[in-house]
Motif scaffolding. Structure first.
Motif, PDB file in Angstrom:
ATOM      1  N   GLN A   1     -99.566  -3.824  20.483  1.00  6.57           N
ATOM      2  CA  GLN A   1    -100.368  -3.008  19.595  1.00  6.57           C
ATOM      3  C   GLN A   1    -100.315  -1.557  20.036  1.00  6.57           C
ATOM      4  OE1 GLN A   1    -102.182  -3.607  16.854  1.00  6.57           O
ATOM      5  NE2 GLN A   1    -101.604  -5.764  16.725  1.00  6.57           N
ATOM      6  N   VAL A   2    -100.207  -0.678  19.082  1.00  5.60           N
ATOM      7  CA  VAL A   2    -100.166   0.761  19.344  1.00  5.60           C
ATOM      8  C   VAL A   2    -101.220   1.434  18.475  1.00  5.60           C
ATOM      9  CG1 VAL A   2     -98.774   2.857  19.198  1.00  5.60           C
ATOM     10  CG2 VAL A   2     -97.708   0.701  19.907  1.00  5.60           C
ATOM     11  N   GLN A   3    -101.990   2.299  19.073  1.00  3.96           N
ATOM     12  CA  GLN A   3    -102.960   3.090  18.322  1.00  3.96           C
ATOM     13  C   GLN A   3    -102.510   4.549  18.330  1.00  3.96           C
ATOM     14  OE1 GLN A   3    -104.315   1.028  21.072  1.00  3.96           O
ATOM     15  NE2 GLN A   3    -104.160  -0.592  19.529  1.00  3.96           N
ATOM     16  N   LEU A   4    -102.565   5.166  17.176  1.00  2.88           N
ATOM     17  CA  LEU A   4    -102.149   6.561  17.027  1.00  2.88           C
ATOM     18  C   LEU A   4    -103.304   7.372  16.461  1.00  2.88           C
ATOM     19  CD1 LEU A   4     -98.683   5.908  15.338  1.00  2.88           C
ATOM     20  CD2 LEU A   4     -99.123   6.318  17.758  1.00  2.88           C
ATOM     21  N   VAL A   5    -103.589   8.490  17.095  1.00  5.78           N
ATOM     22  CA  VAL A   5    -104.676   9.352  16.645  1.00  5.78           C
ATOM     23  C   VAL A   5    -104.150  10.776  16.508  1.00  5.78           C
ATOM     24  CG1 VAL A   5    -106.968  10.257  17.130  1.00  5.78           C
ATOM     25  CG2 VAL A   5    -106.391   7.900  17.774  1.00  5.78           C
ATOM     26  N   GLU A   6    -104.181  11.283  15.279  1.00  4.37           N
ATOM     27  CA  GLU A   6    -103.736  12.653  15.029  1.00  4.37           C
ATOM     28  C   GLU A   6    -104.896  13.625  15.184  1.00  4.37           C
ATOM     29  OE1 GLU A   6    -101.602  10.172  11.703  1.00  4.37           O
ATOM     30  OE2 GLU A   6    -103.591  10.289  12.596  1.00  4.37           O
ATOM     31  N   SER A   7    -104.569  14.851  15.527  1.00  7.87           N
ATOM     32  CA  SER A   7    -105.554  15.923  15.594  1.00  7.87           C
ATOM     33  C   SER A   7    -104.836  17.246  15.362  1.00  7.87           C
ATOM     34  CB  SER A   7    -106.278  15.931  16.938  1.00  7.87           C
ATOM     35  OG  SER A   7    -105.356  16.142  17.992  1.00  7.87           O
ATOM     36  N   GLY A   8    -105.623  18.286  15.142  1.00  5.08           N
ATOM     37  CA  GLY A   8    -105.053  19.617  15.009  1.00  5.08           C
ATOM     38  C   GLY A   8    -104.949  20.139  13.596  1.00  5.08           C
ATOM     39  N   GLY A   9    -105.288  19.310  12.624  1.00  4.09           N
ATOM     40  CA  GLY A   9    -105.242  19.783  11.244  1.00  4.09           C
ATOM     41  C   GLY A   9    -106.339  20.794  10.970  1.00  4.09           C
ATOM     42  N   GLY A  10    -106.257  21.421   9.805  1.00  6.68           N
ATOM     43  CA  GLY A  10    -107.260  22.399   9.439  1.00  6.68           C
ATOM     44  C   GLY A  10    -106.786  23.260   8.294  1.00  6.68           C
ATOM     45  N   SER A  11    -107.475  24.368   8.102  1.00  5.29           N
ATOM     46  CA  SER A  11    -107.142  25.306   7.032  1.00  5.29           C
ATOM     47  C   SER A  11    -106.555  26.571   7.623  1.00  5.29           C
ATOM     48  CB  SER A  11    -108.395  25.637   6.218  1.00  5.29           C
ATOM     49  OG  SER A  11    -108.902  24.484   5.587  1.00  5.29           O
ATOM     50  N   VAL A  12    -105.525  27.074   6.978  1.00  2.00           N
ATOM     51  CA  VAL A  12    -104.850  28.262   7.473  1.00  2.00           C
ATOM     52  C   VAL A  12    -104.291  29.026   6.279  1.00  2.00           C
ATOM     53  CG1 VAL A  12    -102.646  27.077   7.789  1.00  2.00           C
ATOM     54  CG2 VAL A  12    -103.162  29.090   9.176  1.00  2.00           C
ATOM     55  N   GLN A  13    -104.121  30.303   6.429  1.00  2.00           N
ATOM     56  CA  GLN A  13    -103.516  31.107   5.364  1.00  2.00           C
ATOM     57  C   GLN A  13    -102.003  30.983   5.416  1.00  2.00           C
ATOM     58  OE1 GLN A  13    -105.100  35.110   5.661  1.00  2.00           O
ATOM     59  NE2 GLN A  13    -106.679  34.593   4.157  1.00  2.00           N
ATOM     60  N   ALA A  14    -101.399  31.206   4.288  1.00  4.29           N
ATOM     61  CA  ALA A  14     -99.937  31.184   4.212  1.00  4.29           C
ATOM     62  C   ALA A  14     -99.342  32.142   5.232  1.00  4.29           C
ATOM     63  CB  ALA A  14     -99.477  31.541   2.807  1.00  4.29           C
ATOM     64  N   GLY A  15     -98.288  31.681   5.890  1.00  2.00           N
ATOM     65  CA  GLY A  15     -97.667  32.460   6.940  1.00  2.00           C
ATOM     66  C   GLY A  15     -98.181  32.138   8.330  1.00  2.00           C
ATOM     67  N   GLY A  16     -99.282  31.406   8.379  1.00  2.00           N
ATOM     68  CA  GLY A  16     -99.875  31.068   9.660  1.00  2.00           C
ATOM     69  C   GLY A  16     -99.233  29.850  10.304  1.00  2.00           C
ATOM     70  N   SER A  17     -99.839  29.427  11.414  1.00  2.00           N
ATOM     71  CA  SER A  17     -99.301  28.321  12.198  1.00  2.00           C
ATOM     72  C   SER A  17    -100.398  27.330  12.559  1.00  2.00           C
ATOM     73  CB  SER A  17     -98.672  28.842  13.490  1.00  2.00           C
ATOM     74  OG  SER A  17     -97.594  29.701  13.231  1.00  2.00           O
ATOM     75  N   LEU A  18     -99.981  26.098  12.746  1.00  2.00           N
ATOM     76  CA  LEU A  18    -100.850  25.043  13.260  1.00  2.00           C
ATOM     77  C   LEU A  18    -100.000  24.140  14.143  1.00  2.00           C
ATOM     78  CD1 LEU A  18    -102.977  23.805  10.190  1.00  2.00           C
ATOM     79  CD2 LEU A  18    -103.848  24.971  12.226  1.00  2.00           C
ATOM     80  N   ARG A  19    -100.651  23.494  15.104  1.00  2.00           N
ATOM     81  CA  ARG A  19     -99.969  22.490  15.900  1.00  2.00           C
ATOM     82  C   ARG A  19    -100.734  21.180  15.806  1.00  2.00           C
ATOM     83  NH1 ARG A  19     -98.609  21.916  22.352  1.00  2.00           N
ATOM     84  NH2 ARG A  19    -100.837  21.461  22.437  1.00  2.00           N
ATOM     85  N   LEU A  20    -100.053  20.168  15.324  1.00  2.00           N
ATOM     86  CA  LEU A  20    -100.629  18.839  15.245  1.00  2.00           C
ATOM     87  C   LEU A  20    -100.264  18.053  16.499  1.00  2.00           C
ATOM     88  CD1 LEU A  20     -99.813  17.873  11.542  1.00  2.00           C
ATOM     89  CD2 LEU A  20    -101.748  19.184  12.442  1.00  2.00           C
TER      90      LEU A  20
END
Length: 125
Positions: free
Chosen positions: A1-20
């Motif tokens: 069994q493997v559990q996966l948990v994502e984080s790092g999402g959100g709201s950003v303006q065009a041209g910006g950056s995010l890291r998931l």
């Protein structure tokens, strides 16, 4: 069994950056990983994939040159660095694990047997 948990999402303006981030727990760690996304009213789309060693990566055409997938096996974590974000990148992003003992990368979602719950990314123009 493997559990996966994502984080790092959100709201950003065009041209910006995010890291998931996608933290994996459970049995084993040498499996191929991928990121997919699904926008409202659209089918789930392949974004990026990485081999278990991290030595091989592959990207969907719509994100090539803007997104980077990487992994830290010591931390059992896969990352998706997203730069130059566009409004069309708005979607729920999912990480997935293909636990079959094979090398290379996997772009077809049918072969991924474990999925995270998803994290929302919203890009405003």
């Amino acid at each position: 069994q493997v559990q996966l948990v994502e984080s790092g999402g959100g709201s950003v303006q065009a041209g910006g950056s995010l890291r998931l981030s996608c933290a994996a727990s459970g049995t084993g760690s040498r499996y191929r990983m991928g990121w997919f996304r699904q926008a409202p009213g659209k089918e789930r789309e392949f974004v990026a994939a990485i081999s278990w060693s991290g030595g091989t990566t592959y990207y969907g055409d719509s994100v090539k040159g803007r997104f980077t997938i990487a992994r830290d096996n010591a931390k059992n974590t896969v990352y998706l660095q997203m730069n130059s974000l566009k409004s069309e990148d708005t979607a729920v992003y999912y990480c997935a694990a293909d636990t079959r003992p094979v090398g290379g990368v996997q772009v077809n979602e049918v072969w991924y047997d474990y999925w995270g719950q998803g994290t929302q990314v919203t890009v405003s123009s």
